[in-house]
Design an enzyme around this catalytic site. Sequence first.
Site, PDB file in Angstrom:
ATOM      1  N   ARG A  69      -2.486   3.515  -2.961  1.00 42.71           N
ATOM      2  CA  ARG A  69      -2.263   3.587  -1.510  1.00 42.71           C
ATOM      3  C   ARG A  69      -0.869   3.159  -1.088  1.00 42.71           C
ATOM      4  O   ARG A  69      -0.218   3.827  -0.283  1.00 42.71           O
ATOM      5  CB  ARG A  69      -3.245   2.677  -0.761  1.00 42.71           C
ATOM      6  CG  ARG A  69      -4.526   3.327  -0.371  1.00 42.71           C
ATOM      7  CD  ARG A  69      -5.604   2.288  -0.401  1.00 42.71           C
ATOM      8  NE  ARG A  69      -5.702   1.757  -1.751  1.00 42.71           N
ATOM      9  CZ  ARG A  69      -6.441   2.296  -2.708  1.00 42.71           C
ATOM     10  NH1 ARG A  69      -7.177   3.324  -2.453  1.00 42.71           N
ATOM     11  NH2 ARG A  69      -6.469   1.805  -3.935  1.00 42.71           N
ATOM     12  N   THR A  70      -0.431   2.001  -1.594  1.00 46.92           N
ATOM     13  CA  THR A  70       0.831   1.455  -1.089  1.00 46.92           C
ATOM     14  C   THR A  70       1.972   2.416  -1.429  1.00 46.92           C
ATOM     15  O   THR A  70       2.786   2.768  -0.576  1.00 46.92           O
ATOM     16  CB  THR A  70       1.077   0.057  -1.689  1.00 46.92           C
ATOM     17  OG1 THR A  70      -0.085  -0.725  -1.454  1.00 46.92           O
ATOM     18  CG2 THR A  70       2.273  -0.612  -1.058  1.00 46.92           C
ATOM     19  N   LYS A  99      16.481  -2.356 -20.731  1.00 47.11           N
ATOM     20  CA  LYS A  99      17.592  -2.746 -21.618  1.00 47.11           C
ATOM     21  C   LYS A  99      17.955  -4.205 -21.426  1.00 47.11           C
ATOM     22  O   LYS A  99      18.902  -4.706 -22.033  1.00 47.11           O
ATOM     23  CB  LYS A  99      18.823  -1.889 -21.308  1.00 47.11           C
ATOM     24  CG  LYS A  99      18.602  -0.407 -21.470  1.00 47.11           C
ATOM     25  CD  LYS A  99      19.902   0.332 -21.141  1.00 47.11           C
ATOM     26  CE  LYS A  99      19.696   1.825 -21.130  1.00 47.11           C
ATOM     27  NZ  LYS A  99      20.841   2.518 -20.527  1.00 47.11           N
ATOM     28  N   ARG A 120       7.188  -3.813  -5.623  1.00 48.14           N
ATOM     29  CA  ARG A 120       5.928  -4.453  -6.038  1.00 48.14           C
ATOM     30  C   ARG A 120       6.121  -4.997  -7.440  1.00 48.14           C
ATOM     31  O   ARG A 120       6.649  -4.305  -8.317  1.00 48.14           O
ATOM     32  CB  ARG A 120       4.784  -3.429  -6.019  1.00 48.14           C
ATOM     33  CG  ARG A 120       3.557  -3.935  -6.746  1.00 48.14           C
ATOM     34  CD  ARG A 120       2.364  -3.052  -6.576  1.00 48.14           C
ATOM     35  NE  ARG A 120       1.832  -3.147  -5.225  1.00 48.14           N
ATOM     36  CZ  ARG A 120       0.625  -2.707  -4.872  1.00 48.14           C
ATOM     37  NH1 ARG A 120      -0.163  -2.156  -5.768  1.00 48.14           N
ATOM     38  NH2 ARG A 120       0.199  -2.817  -3.638  1.00 48.14           N
ATOM     39  N   HIS A 148       1.136  -9.722   0.562  1.00 44.52           N
ATOM     40  CA  HIS A 148       1.165  -8.263   0.677  1.00 44.52           C
ATOM     41  C   HIS A 148       1.276  -7.966   2.175  1.00 44.52           C
ATOM     42  O   HIS A 148       0.340  -7.498   2.815  1.00 44.52           O
ATOM     43  CB  HIS A 148      -0.131  -7.695   0.091  1.00 44.52           C
ATOM     44  CG  HIS A 148      -0.109  -6.227  -0.181  1.00 44.52           C
ATOM     45  ND1 HIS A 148       0.959  -5.415   0.164  1.00 44.52           N
ATOM     46  CD2 HIS A 148      -1.025  -5.415  -0.768  1.00 44.52           C
ATOM     47  CE1 HIS A 148       0.683  -4.176  -0.212  1.00 44.52           C
ATOM     48  NE2 HIS A 148      -0.516  -4.152  -0.772  1.00 44.52           N
TER      49      HIS A 148
HETATM   50  C1  NCD Z   1      -4.196  -4.516  -2.924  1.00 46.44           C
HETATM   51  C2  NCD Z   1      -3.111  -5.166  -3.762  1.00 46.44           C
HETATM   52  O1  NCD Z   1      -2.359  -4.489  -4.462  1.00 46.44           O
HETATM   53  O2  NCD Z   1      -3.005  -6.373  -3.651  1.00 46.44           O
HETATM   54  N1  NCD Z   1      -4.163  -3.111  -3.040  1.00 46.44           N
HETATM   55  C3  NCD Z   1      -3.488  -2.379  -2.109  1.00 46.44           C
HETATM   56  O3  NCD Z   1      -2.276  -2.414  -2.045  1.00 46.44           O
HETATM   57  N2  NCD Z   1      -4.215  -1.703  -1.217  1.00 46.44           N
HETATM   58  C4  NCD Z   1      -5.562  -5.034  -3.193  1.00 46.44           C
HETATM   59  C5  NCD Z   1      -6.095  -4.965  -4.588  1.00 46.44           C
HETATM   60  O4  NCD Z   1      -5.419  -4.532  -5.521  1.00 46.44           O
HETATM   61  O5  NCD Z   1      -7.247  -5.352  -4.753  1.00 46.44           O
END
Ligand code: NCD
Length: 322
Positions: A69-70, A99, A120, A148
């Site tokens: 999703r993100t 590297k 991320r 997040h």
């Molecule tokens: C979340 C995350 O990455 O923290 N996922 C997301 O971005 N929707 C929640 C999860 O991984 O459970």
Amino acid sequence: MNSGPDPRSKITSSYRGRHILSLSQFTPASISILFKKTDELHRLIKRKKPVDFLQRSVATLLFFEPSTRTFVSFSSAIKKLGGSTIDILSPGETSSFAKGESLSDSVKVFSTYTDIIIVRHPEKGFADRAASVSSVPVINAGDGEGEHPTQTLYDLYTIHQKFRRLDGLKGLVMGDVRNSRSIHSLLRGLALYKRNTIYLLSPKELFLTPDFKKSLPKTLTIIEITKESDIPVDCDFWYSNRLQKERVKGNAQKILKNFPVITPTLLARYGNKKLILLDPLPRVGNIDEQVDQDPRAVYLTNQLENGLFVRAALVALVLGKL
Ligand code: NCD
């Protein structure tokens, strides 16, 4: 090297040029600005008219951890606004990180060639470190068990869509409260407003750490429970998140035996008509699929959809284009 102010300093009005690292940077006023802009973009994008706020803007999407999703919502949001993205998935294998290039040198490259970095990483604090050496805005798309923030911004938007307010709410937050960065940011977000009460339902070994609890503003009332029978029947929302297997310490199989799961029976017993059901997803056994058809379930409908609009508005605001 960014010699500006603390990367985590408060956003009070303008978003332009700011890093987005934690919910603690926000105020009710800045969230309200974001929501108004989100509403605007929502209308424009839905009309399928050309929207080009981000024409010629280029974003680096730097994802060291898996994401559905993100990643897709950021990438699509930027493209729907006329911008483009450079997608670096698994940078530890596909970029010069492999590297042994330092974070600081790599960030220098991304901030020379692109206008914003969305990152991320499995390590808490990684986005802060990137921000501290970046000359362009950095958005934290998840840092280990840290935060997040963009997830919470659209969770709050979804709650606001339903109740038209973010104060005086009662919520049930269930699942891996200790390791879920989505839950950590959500609690910080709800603490920005007055009179919110959150029941945290989880097995004891997944309770918040004492340090995290201490760091939460006292505006938020937290009540930790382990038994379903302690769920109050007048909640405005339920928020569930899966066991964060990649971070959990101890025997995951054993912990899962007492892990709270939303089922039609649980909802019939402790739910009410007005509540909404949220989950940042992925859902992995923490919500029974039979619940998906329930009109109160918004995790695969409004909440999911809002992810794109809120992220679109946020990127455009940070780039000073909206
Ligand atoms: C979340 C995350 O990455 O923290 N996922 C997301 O971005 N929707 C929640 C999860 O991984 O459970």
